[in-house]
Write an enzyme that holds these catalytic residues in place. Structure first.
Site, PDB file in Angstrom:
ATOM      1  N   ARG A  33      36.438  28.645  42.272  1.00  0.00           N
ATOM      2  CA  ARG A  33      35.594  29.836  42.158  1.00  0.00           C
ATOM      3  C   ARG A  33      34.112  29.470  42.298  1.00  0.00           C
ATOM      4  NH1 ARG A  33      34.417  33.377  37.105  1.00  0.00           N
ATOM      5  NH2 ARG A  33      33.754  35.322  38.059  1.00  0.00           N
ATOM      6  N   HIS A  65      31.227  31.256  44.710  1.00  0.00           N
ATOM      7  CA  HIS A  65      30.001  31.848  44.181  1.00  0.00           C
ATOM      8  C   HIS A  65      28.765  31.140  44.699  1.00  0.00           C
ATOM      9  CE1 HIS A  65      31.622  34.369  40.607  1.00  0.00           C
ATOM     10  NE2 HIS A  65      32.398  34.440  41.639  1.00  0.00           N
ATOM     11  N   ASN A  92      29.788  38.964  33.608  1.00  0.00           N
ATOM     12  CA  ASN A  92      31.189  38.857  33.998  1.00  0.00           C
ATOM     13  C   ASN A  92      31.442  38.029  35.254  1.00  0.00           C
ATOM     14  OD1 ASN A  92      29.899  41.122  34.854  1.00  0.00           O
ATOM     15  ND2 ASN A  92      31.627  42.503  34.578  1.00  0.00           N
ATOM     16  N   HIS A 116      42.822  33.583  44.482  1.00  0.00           N
ATOM     17  CA  HIS A 116      43.333  34.165  43.233  1.00  0.00           C
ATOM     18  C   HIS A 116      44.783  33.802  42.955  1.00  0.00           C
ATOM     19  CE1 HIS A 116      39.880  37.349  43.310  1.00  0.00           C
ATOM     20  NE2 HIS A 116      39.487  36.183  42.871  1.00  0.00           N
TER      21      HIS A 116
HETATM   22  C1  HEM Z   1      36.980  39.034  47.515  1.00  0.00           C
HETATM   23  C2  HEM Z   1      36.121  39.152  46.554  1.00  0.00           C
HETATM   24  C3  HEM Z   1      36.324  38.552  45.191  1.00  0.00           C
HETATM   25  C4  HEM Z   1      36.175  39.201  44.012  1.00  0.00           C
HETATM   26  C5  HEM Z   1      35.770  40.644  43.819  1.00  0.00           C
HETATM   27  C6  HEM Z   1      36.479  38.260  42.963  1.00  0.00           C
HETATM   28  C7  HEM Z   1      36.426  38.548  41.609  1.00  0.00           C
HETATM   29  C8  HEM Z   1      36.850  37.701  40.612  1.00  0.00           C
HETATM   30  C9  HEM Z   1      36.831  38.030  39.209  1.00  0.00           C
HETATM   31  C10 HEM Z   1      36.312  39.316  38.615  1.00  0.00           C
HETATM   32  C11 HEM Z   1      37.364  36.985  38.540  1.00  0.00           C
HETATM   33  C12 HEM Z   1      37.642  36.879  37.041  1.00  0.00           C
HETATM   34  C13 HEM Z   1      36.435  36.582  36.206  1.00  0.00           C
HETATM   35  C14 HEM Z   1      36.806  36.686  34.757  1.00  0.00           C
HETATM   36  O1  HEM Z   1      37.060  37.804  34.297  1.00  0.00           O
HETATM   37  O2  HEM Z   1      36.866  35.657  34.080  1.00  0.00           O
HETATM   38  C15 HEM Z   1      37.724  35.997  39.517  1.00  0.00           C
HETATM   39  C16 HEM Z   1      38.322  34.815  39.236  1.00  0.00           C
HETATM   40  C17 HEM Z   1      38.595  33.839  40.176  1.00  0.00           C
HETATM   41  N1  HEM Z   1      38.235  33.873  41.501  1.00  0.00           N
HETATM   42 FE1  HEM Z   1      37.583  35.480  42.512  1.00  0.00          FE
HETATM   43  N2  HEM Z   1      36.810  37.072  43.524  1.00  0.00           N
HETATM   44  C18 HEM Z   1      36.728  37.185  44.881  1.00  0.00           C
HETATM   45  C19 HEM Z   1      36.938  36.190  45.809  1.00  0.00           C
HETATM   46  C20 HEM Z   1      37.274  34.898  45.481  1.00  0.00           C
HETATM   47  C21 HEM Z   1      37.313  33.801  46.429  1.00  0.00           C
HETATM   48  C22 HEM Z   1      36.918  33.900  47.891  1.00  0.00           C
HETATM   49  C23 HEM Z   1      37.743  32.707  45.743  1.00  0.00           C
HETATM   50  C24 HEM Z   1      37.940  31.306  46.237  1.00  0.00           C
HETATM   51  C25 HEM Z   1      38.338  30.990  47.442  1.00  0.00           C
HETATM   52  C26 HEM Z   1      37.966  33.124  44.368  1.00  0.00           C
HETATM   53  C27 HEM Z   1      38.459  32.318  43.373  1.00  0.00           C
HETATM   54  C28 HEM Z   1      38.650  32.707  42.061  1.00  0.00           C
HETATM   55  C29 HEM Z   1      39.343  31.889  41.082  1.00  0.00           C
HETATM   56  C30 HEM Z   1      39.999  30.544  41.327  1.00  0.00           C
HETATM   57  C31 HEM Z   1      39.288  32.605  39.876  1.00  0.00           C
HETATM   58  C32 HEM Z   1      39.847  32.156  38.517  1.00  0.00           C
HETATM   59  C33 HEM Z   1      38.745  31.499  37.733  1.00  0.00           C
HETATM   60  C34 HEM Z   1      39.195  30.940  36.394  1.00  0.00           C
HETATM   61  O3  HEM Z   1      40.385  30.902  36.103  1.00  0.00           O
HETATM   62  O4  HEM Z   1      38.319  30.518  35.631  1.00  0.00           O
HETATM   63  N3  HEM Z   1      37.652  34.448  44.250  1.00  0.00           N
HETATM   64  N4  HEM Z   1      37.389  36.450  40.776  1.00  0.00           N
HETATM   65  C1  LIG Z   2      31.227  44.012  34.555  1.00  0.00           C
HETATM   66  O1  LIG Z   2      32.078  44.567  33.558  1.00  0.00           O
HETATM   67  C2  LIG Z   2      31.808  45.909  33.240  1.00  0.00           C
HETATM   68  C3  LIG Z   2      32.791  46.346  32.177  1.00  0.00           C
HETATM   69  O2  LIG Z   2      32.743  45.485  31.093  1.00  0.00           O
HETATM   70  C4  LIG Z   2      31.919  46.789  34.482  1.00  0.00           C
HETATM   71  O3  LIG Z   2      31.528  48.113  34.159  1.00  0.00           O
HETATM   72  C5  LIG Z   2      31.038  46.249  35.594  1.00  0.00           C
HETATM   73  O4  LIG Z   2      31.272  46.977  36.772  1.00  0.00           O
HETATM   74  C6  LIG Z   2      31.352  44.778  35.851  1.00  0.00           C
HETATM   75  N1  LIG Z   2      30.439  44.275  36.867  1.00  0.00           N
HETATM   76  C7  LIG Z   2      30.882  43.553  37.882  1.00  0.00           C
HETATM   77  C8  LIG Z   2      29.847  43.091  38.841  1.00  0.00           C
HETATM   78  O5  LIG Z   2      32.048  43.273  38.041  1.00  0.00           O
END
Ligand code: HEM
Ligand SMILES: *[C@@H]1O[C@H](CO)[C@@H](O)[C@H](O)[C@H]1NC(C)=O
Ligand SMILES: *[C@@H]1O[C@H](CO)[C@@H](O)[C@H](O)[C@H]1NC(C)=O
Ligand SMILES: *[C@@H]1O[C@H](CO)[C@@H](O)[C@H](O)[C@H]1NC(C)=O
Ligand SMILES: *[C@@H]1O[C@H](CO)[C@@H](O)[C@H](O)[C@H]1NC(C)=O
Ligand SMILES: *[C@@H]1O[C@H](CO)[C@@H](O)[C@H](O)[C@H]1NC(C)=O
Length: 323
Positions: free
Chosen positions: A64, A68, A96, A193
């Protein structure tokens, strides 16, 4: 006459060459450290491997981290810089998005500085570590292109430009296109994911009071929605509560796509890929063919690693502070 046309075609060829070489983008290469620091990739691998044994959350976090880093200011390790009294850095951006396990990159960098001082950029360490965690989770392996430079600027507010887990497919496609990434790249990279965990805040809006018409997001499988509601009740006292992104969350596989096909994507942004005709067929093809997914994921990770690579940066000595 002949001389004249020869000259014109030479000029034309020169102009063609000029337009073909992307002057603004630094060229990365697979063997960049072969002479300067042949042990670089091995040092990084050993560090990442050891850290992952002590803490199984490390692989997901480092994957991740790469995403980022590259999406904000390009792959320049801006995400690793600490805030200063004058400046709030990306690390401390909107909560977040919080990425963790920076210590692994810092450890690797400390070892690299001993072996080959001032040589390996922090941005390259993240790119190599991201490849290593995928490979060690039984996913594909690819040659990482190297030669990135580290940036000197990191701004917390810019993490707002990351796609949100509530984004629809159009917004996701636009966000990737801004970085030169295609619809296929979006679908393949979302397969990241297959590893890791999410907190309730990133998806609970799908479960309760979703819209005027629907209490829950209608694209969620109803059994799965019940499970998620149990994990994320309202009110929720446990700030660490959440759900794994995939039922095999420490194995890199194509289960993520199989689950989306069943309506079991955790984020709205995951499930949206199956609700839109532009992306659904790609989800389907990755759900059916893991080898295809692995090949496309590897290719898209190389492309992600090229995003916004800078030439006028530095080789940071310590990844958390500019030189
Ligand atoms: C397409 C748009 C993407 C969105 C909207 C997104 C969003 C997120 C969110 C919201 C989380 C969870 C954060 C939390 O609540 O702790 C997450 C976790 C994660 N994302 Fe994405 N992500 C995207 C693309 C990617 C990409 C391109 C990768 C890597 C190639 C990636 C890898 C990960 C991984 C591995 C996790 C787990 C992290 C952990 O377990 O600590 N994501 N992502
Ligand atoms: C962060 O989390 C809040 C809810 O706790 C949500 O309303 C908001 O859209 C989230 N922002 C992003 C960038 O995901
Ligand atoms: C392995 O990782 C652990 C936990 O992060 C650390 O305490 C230890 O020093 C590491 N060992 C090596 C050889 O890197
Ligand atoms: C961050 O960006 C938002 C929206 O663009 C703006 O309202 C806010 O003032 C900015 N915050 C800082 C600290 O720059
Ligand atoms: C997608 O989301 C954007 C931003 O929230 C919104 O403006 C747009 O109307 C949405 N598109 C569709 C097709 O729902
Ligand atoms: C849903 O919305 C209604 C009206 O806005 C509110 O009264 C109710 O408490 C909300 N329920 C949840 C679970 O948030």
């Amino acid at each position: 006459m002949v001389k004249m046309s020869l000259m014109i075609s030479a000029v034309a060829a020169f102009i063609l060459l000029l337009t073909m070489v992307p002057l603004s983008e630094a060229a990365l290469s697979a063997n960049y450290y072969d002479q300067m620091c042949p042990q670089a990739e091995n040092i990084i691998y050993q560090t990442v491997c050891n850290a992952s044994i002590y803490d199984p959350k490390v692989p997901a976090r480092l994957l991740r981290m790469f995403f980022h880093d590259c999406f904000i200011r390009g792959c320049d390790a801006s995400l690793l810089l600490d805030s200063t009294p004058e400046n709030k850095a990306e690390k401390d951006g909107p909560p977040n998005i919080s990425v963790r396990s920076f210590y692994v990159i810092d450890d690797a960098k400390t070892k690299l500085e001993k072996a080959c001082p001032n040589t390996v950029s922090c941005a390259d360490v993240i790119a190599i570590a991201a490849r290593d965690v995928v490979a060690m989770s039984q996913g594909p392996w690819w040659n990482v292109l190297k030669g990135r430079k580290d940036g000197r600027v990191s701004i917390a507010n810019e993490t707002r430009n990351l796609p949100s887990p509530f984004s629809n497919t159009t917004t996701l496609i636009q966000s990737f296109a801004k970085r030169g990434l295609s619809i296929k790249d979006l679908v393949a990279l979302s397969g990241g994911h297959t590893l890791g965990f999410s907190h309730c805040s990133s998806f609970s809006a799908r479960l309760h009071n979703f819209s005027a018409e629907h209490f829950s997001d209608p694209s969620i499988n109803s059994e799965f929605a019940i499970n998620l509601k149990k994990k994320c009740p309202i009110p929720n006292k446990d700030h660490n509560a959440g759900e794994f992104l995939d039922s095999t969350s420490s194995t890199f596989d194509n289960d993520y796509y199989k689950r989306i096909v069943m309506g079991k994507g955790v984020f709205g942004s995951d499930q949206a890929l199956f609700e839109d005709y532009r992306t659904r067929w790609i989800v389907d093809s990755f759900a059916k063919d893991e080898k295809l997914f692995f090949r496309e994921f590897a290719a898209s990770m190389v492309k992600l690693g090229n995003v916004g690579v800078i030439e006028d940066g530095e080789i940071r000595v310590k990844c958390s502070i500019v030189n």
